[in-house]
Design an enzyme around this catalytic site. Structure first.
Site, PDB file in Angstrom:
ATOM      1  N   HIS A 185      45.882 -45.043 -43.257  1.00  0.00           N
ATOM      2  CA  HIS A 185      46.167 -45.871 -41.988  1.00  0.00           C
ATOM      3  C   HIS A 185      45.290 -46.426 -41.129  1.00  0.00           C
ATOM      4  O   HIS A 185      45.489 -46.661 -39.944  1.00  0.00           O
ATOM      5  CB  HIS A 185      47.474 -45.073 -41.473  1.00  0.00           C
TER       6      HIS A 185
ATOM      7  N   SER B  46      26.585 -67.352 -32.113  1.00  0.00           N
ATOM      8  CA  SER B  46      27.620 -68.441 -31.591  1.00  0.00           C
ATOM      9  C   SER B  46      26.966 -69.386 -30.740  1.00  0.00           C
ATOM     10  O   SER B  46      25.964 -69.035 -30.147  1.00  0.00           O
ATOM     11  CB  SER B  46      28.578 -67.434 -30.709  1.00  0.00           C
TER      12      SER B  46
ATOM     13  N   LYS C 203      26.162 -62.954 -29.169  1.00  0.00           N
ATOM     14  CA  LYS C 203      26.973 -62.867 -30.123  1.00  0.00           C
ATOM     15  C   LYS C 203      26.065 -62.711 -31.483  1.00  0.00           C
ATOM     16  O   LYS C 203      25.160 -63.486 -31.601  1.00  0.00           O
ATOM     17  CB  LYS C 203      28.074 -63.897 -30.468  1.00  0.00           C
TER      18      LYS C 203
ATOM     19  N   GLU D  33      33.003 -62.258 -43.562  1.00  0.00           N
ATOM     20  CA  GLU D  33      34.330 -63.196 -43.449  1.00  0.00           C
ATOM     21  C   GLU D  33      34.361 -64.317 -44.299  1.00  0.00           C
ATOM     22  O   GLU D  33      35.495 -64.345 -44.602  1.00  0.00           O
ATOM     23  CB  GLU D  33      34.206 -63.448 -41.915  1.00  0.00           C
TER      24      GLU D  33
END
Ligand code: ARG
Length: 463
Positions: free
Chosen positions: A161, A282, A288, A295
């Site tokens: 979980h 970024s 970043k 992804e």
């Protein structure tokens, strides 16, 4: 009499040229030209058989093979003139052959149809691609095993979980991915085995009246045998669906892996970093460094699922035998092949770039009460029923949370408040190292077992 209204190889019975829209709508050459080399391979085997069966002369066969081989080289060198008007890869090559070697080229299509031809081409193509995808899987497996060897003693929290559950070794976690990929490789081998039968000879749908020798063609093309029913042979695309289904599972595995990498690299987790060369930045936030590769793999998984759904749906309404719907199989199949190959390639590069923050992992494991089950097991070994032990440890955890301390930081008298059977030796099970080392059986997370698993997987890698 020749028909001067259309240049189509099938134009004989037509009196009007094809509408421009229809030409555009029906063409497949813009994408099926990818099959050219396999189309030529199949044609060469076909004419060899025709010559052997004395349907054409040996000299004719030799000239056709010579012409086809030149066309193969022209295509490879990028100097072949593809024509949309000639619909597909098959008619482009056949027309070029006639242009190159003259009328003898017109004998190539004897006893054959584009229906059995295209079915053969796709199988030959996919057989090669499956080999490449399997090699790509092996490369990911190698990267996983190398990384795992460095981390057999690195402890992290294992999760259920997404809550800290029990301590595991990082290598054990990595090897879970290796098991999935091994199954993926196995599924591909299975798909390849069923795929490797020759459709050629089925002709349009019913077979052909020429004295063909299908077994000989199968042997020339490295097939294990022939497809046994001509109707099925021209219309079957199970193998494409099986591959795309296996590819979907590979992508699903990589997507889950991606999800973990993204979480682990977040500031909230901080378990890993990925090499700068494998991340992007970024355009607005100078600080970043983003895990775009995992992804993208996660995102591309949807494409492959889509390819699978498209292929299943293309097939579901088709009566026997060949229907033009089948032409729609290619773009989805090609997309699935390209996407899964690229994603595996990404992972083979990404895994070596994983930098492990073992302190962060260790800290997360020790602050998450991950040894609570070990404490319950300790109480059971010392005479308590498991359900009572579970209850007692639950209360200890509640106390530790209130105190903002780990289990190992509680004093012996404090622990004994909850159960008198707890003794000084309890601390050995509260330590993370003791916890992982005790799970020392096949499939367990103990460093000793994980080292054995690495050896076994190395062996399987070479099978
Ligand atoms: N290009 C077609 C395909 O990819 C093969 C041609 C079969 N055409 C036909 N009219 N039977 O399936």
């Amino acid at each position: 009499m020749s028909n001067n209204k259309t240049e189509k190889p099938w134009g004989g019975r037509f009196t009007a040229p094809t509408d421009e829209f229809v030409e555009h709508f029906t063409q497949s050459v813009s994408y099926d030209k990818r099959l050219a080399h396999y189309d030529i391979m199949g044609s060469i085997a076909h004419v060899r058989m025709l010559a052997r069966a004395k349907v054409i002369e040996q000299g004719e066969c030799d000239r056709i093979i010579e012409g086809l081989s030149e066309i193969d080289k022209d295509i490879e060198a990028g100097c072949f003139n593809w024509s949309t008007g000639l619909e597909d890869v098959h008619m482009n090559i056949e027309t070029a052959l006639v242009e190159k070697i003259g009328d003898v080229g017109k004998k190539l299509h004897t006893g054959r149809s584009r229906n059995d031809q295209v079915a053969t081409d796709i199988r030959l193509y996919l057989r090669d691609e499956i080999d490449q995808v399997s090699t790509a899987i092996n490369n990911v497996l190698k990267a996983l095993l190398t990384k795992a060897s460095e981390h057999t003693d690195t402890i992290m929290p294992g999760f259920t979980h997404l809550q800290s559950a029990q301590p595991v070794t990082f290598a054990h976690h990595l090897l879970a991915w290796a098991e999935m990929l091994l199954r993926d490789r196995d599924r591909l081998a299975d798909c390849s085995r069923r795929l490797n039968l020759l459709p050629l000879g089925a002709a349009a749908l019913a077979g052909t009246s020429y004295p063909i020798d299908r077994e000989y063609v199968a042997e020339l093309l490295g097939f294990d045998g022939v497809a046994h029913n001509s109707l099925d042979a021209v219309s079957d695309r199970d193998f494409a669906i099986e591959f795309t289904s296996a590819a979907s599972l590979i992508m699903m595995h990589l997507s889950r892996f991606s999800e973990e990498l993204v979480i682990w690299m977040s500031q909230a987790s901080g378990f890993i970093d990925l090499g700068d060369a494998w991340c992007t930045g970024s355009s607005i936030m100078p600080q970043k460094k983003n895990p775009d590769i995992p992804e993208l793999v996660r995102g591309k998984t949807g494409r492959v699922y889509g390819d699978l759904m498209a292929l299943l749906t293309i097939m579901k309404g088709q009566p026997l035998a060949y229907n033009r719907d089948n032409q729609e199989d290619k773009e989805n199949l090609f997309d699935a092949v390209d996407t899964v190959k690229m994603s595996l390639l990404a992972y083979a590069g990404l895994i070596p770039s994983i930098v492990v923050n073992s302190e962060a992992m260790y800290h997360a494991a020790s602050s998450g009460y991950a040894t609570a089950t070990d404490l319950a097991d300790y109480l059971v070994v010392n005479g308590l029923a498991f359900r009572d032990a579970h209850e007692a440890v639950g209360q200890i955890v509640q106390f530790a949370i209130k105190e903002n301390r780990t289990l190992a930081e509680l004093t012996l008298p404090e622990l004994q408040e909850f159960s008198a059977i707890i003794k000084e030796d309890v601390y050995s099970v509260l330590e993370l190292e003791g916890s992982v080392a005790s799970r020392n059986h096949i499939g367990g997370t103990a460093p000793q077992q994980v080292r054995k698993s690495i050896d076994r997987l190395k062996q399987q890698l070479n099978d």
